[in-house]
Design a protein around this motif. Structure first.
Motif, PDB file in Angstrom:
ATOM      1  N   PHE A  88      77.437 -11.755  36.119  1.00  0.00           N
ATOM      2  CA  PHE A  88      77.913 -10.468  36.601  1.00  0.00           C
ATOM      3  C   PHE A  88      79.431 -10.419  36.676  1.00  0.00           C
ATOM      4  N   GLU A  89      80.056 -11.549  36.890  1.00  0.00           N
ATOM      5  CA  GLU A  89      81.509 -11.600  36.903  1.00  0.00           C
ATOM      6  C   GLU A  89      82.060 -11.171  35.542  1.00  0.00           C
ATOM      7  N   ARG A  90      81.445 -11.664  34.478  1.00  0.00           N
ATOM      8  CA  ARG A  90      81.873 -11.268  33.127  1.00  0.00           C
ATOM      9  C   ARG A  90      81.651  -9.769  32.921  1.00  0.00           C
ATOM     10  N   LEU A  91      80.528  -9.260  33.392  1.00  0.00           N
ATOM     11  CA  LEU A  91      80.234  -7.836  33.277  1.00  0.00           C
ATOM     12  C   LEU A  91      81.267  -7.009  34.038  1.00  0.00           C
ATOM     13  N   TRP A  92      81.585  -7.411  35.272  1.00  0.00           N
ATOM     14  CA  TRP A  92      82.566  -6.683  36.069  1.00  0.00           C
ATOM     15  C   TRP A  92      83.923  -6.690  35.388  1.00  0.00           C
ATOM     16  N   ARG A  93      84.317  -7.848  34.867  1.00  0.00           N
ATOM     17  CA  ARG A  93      85.605  -7.949  34.187  1.00  0.00           C
ATOM     18  C   ARG A  93      85.648  -6.998  32.996  1.00  0.00           C
ATOM     19  N   HIS A  94      84.557  -6.961  32.232  1.00  0.00           N
ATOM     20  CA  HIS A  94      84.469  -6.073  31.074  1.00  0.00           C
ATOM     21  C   HIS A  94      84.573  -4.608  31.524  1.00  0.00           C
ATOM     22  N   GLN A  95      83.852  -4.257  32.575  1.00  0.00           N
ATOM     23  CA  GLN A  95      83.876  -2.878  33.081  1.00  0.00           C
ATOM     24  C   GLN A  95      85.267  -2.504  33.573  1.00  0.00           C
ATOM     25  N   LEU A  96      85.937  -3.416  34.267  1.00  0.00           N
ATOM     26  CA  LEU A  96      87.292  -3.129  34.756  1.00  0.00           C
ATOM     27  C   LEU A  96      88.264  -2.935  33.606  1.00  0.00           C
ATOM     28  N   THR A  97      88.114  -3.738  32.573  1.00  0.00           N
ATOM     29  CA  THR A  97      88.973  -3.600  31.386  1.00  0.00           C
ATOM     30  C   THR A  97      88.774  -2.224  30.767  1.00  0.00           C
ATOM     31  N   ARG A  98      87.511  -1.778  30.675  1.00  0.00           N
ATOM     32  CA  ARG A  98      87.224  -0.452  30.114  1.00  0.00           C
ATOM     33  C   ARG A  98      87.824   0.654  30.972  1.00  0.00           C
ATOM     34  N   VAL A  99      87.709   0.533  32.284  1.00  0.00           N
ATOM     35  CA  VAL A  99      88.248   1.547  33.193  1.00  0.00           C
ATOM     36  C   VAL A  99      89.760   1.602  33.080  1.00  0.00           C
ATOM     37  N   LYS A 100      90.422   0.445  33.045  1.00  0.00           N
ATOM     38  CA  LYS A 100      91.880   0.403  32.912  1.00  0.00           C
ATOM     39  C   LYS A 100      92.321   1.014  31.587  1.00  0.00           C
ATOM     40  N   ALA A 101      91.624   0.693  30.509  1.00  0.00           N
ATOM     41  CA  ALA A 101      91.969   1.240  29.187  1.00  0.00           C
ATOM     42  C   ALA A 101      91.815   2.754  29.180  1.00  0.00           C
ATOM     43  N   ARG A 102      90.746   3.242  29.799  1.00  0.00           N
ATOM     44  CA  ARG A 102      90.523   4.696  29.851  1.00  0.00           C
ATOM     45  C   ARG A 102      91.624   5.346  30.685  1.00  0.00           C
ATOM     46  N   ALA A 103      91.994   4.731  31.822  1.00  0.00           N
ATOM     47  CA  ALA A 103      93.027   5.301  32.678  1.00  0.00           C
ATOM     48  C   ALA A 103      94.381   5.329  31.959  1.00  0.00           C
ATOM     49  N   GLU A 104      94.680   4.273  31.225  1.00  0.00           N
ATOM     50  CA  GLU A 104      95.936   4.230  30.488  1.00  0.00           C
ATOM     51  C   GLU A 104      95.949   5.279  29.373  1.00  0.00           C
ATOM     52  N   GLY A 105      94.791   5.480  28.736  1.00  0.00           N
ATOM     53  CA  GLY A 105      94.690   6.473  27.681  1.00  0.00           C
ATOM     54  C   GLY A 105      94.857   7.885  28.202  1.00  0.00           C
ATOM     55  N   GLU A 106      94.371   8.149  29.396  1.00  0.00           N
ATOM     56  CA  GLU A 106      94.482   9.474  29.982  1.00  0.00           C
ATOM     57  C   GLU A 106      95.878   9.764  30.483  1.00  0.00           C
ATOM     58  N   SER A 107      96.632   8.698  30.828  1.00  0.00           N
ATOM     59  CA  SER A 107      97.969   8.912  31.364  1.00  0.00           C
ATOM     60  C   SER A 107      99.015   9.156  30.269  1.00  0.00           C
ATOM     61  N   LYS A 108      98.628   8.953  29.016  1.00  0.00           N
ATOM     62  CA  LYS A 108      99.574   9.143  27.905  1.00  0.00           C
ATOM     63  C   LYS A 108      99.644  10.573  27.472  1.00  0.00           C
TER      64      LYS A 108
END
Length: 108
Positions: A88-108
């Motif tokens: 689950f740690e790997r899953l959480w890390r993957h999910q956080l990476t996706r959320v950060k990427a989406r947030a960075e994409g929306e801020s551009k």
């Protein structure tokens, strides 16, 4: 489906918060029931009952020292729990990476 008995399943045994506290306290070093009871502000019969469950599933070991039994966390028995949660740690890390990427994409 019926739930496994607390005394036969590690996950059910650690579902009880007090048992997790006892495991954490005993991880530092072995201690008698009286020390566990005093440190966690529990009565001795309650600690003994929790230790019995933890011993039954293999998470705690005891050794006799004169009139006392000293208990300690069985680290090897915790390994399967640790490995299971790492999934689950790997899953959480993957999910956080996706959320950060989406947030960075929306801020551009």
């Amino acid at each position: 489906m019926p739930r496994a008995a607390t005394t036969s399943d590690v996950f059910n045994a650690i579902a009880e918060p007090r048992r997790r506290e006892i495991l954490a306290y005993l991880a530092l070093r072995e201690r008698p029931v009286s020390a566990v009871a005093a440190a966690l502000d529990l009565n001795q019969p309650s600690v003994s009952k929790h230790l019995k469950v933890l011993r039954h599933v293999g998470l705690v070991e005891g050794r006799r020292d004169g009139r006392q039994v000293l208990y300690r966390t069985n680290v090897e028995a915790l390994r399967p729990l640790h490995e299971w949660t790492r999934t689950f740690e790997r899953l959480w890390r993957h999910q956080l990476t996706r959320v950060k990427a989406r947030a960075e994409g929306e801020s551009k």
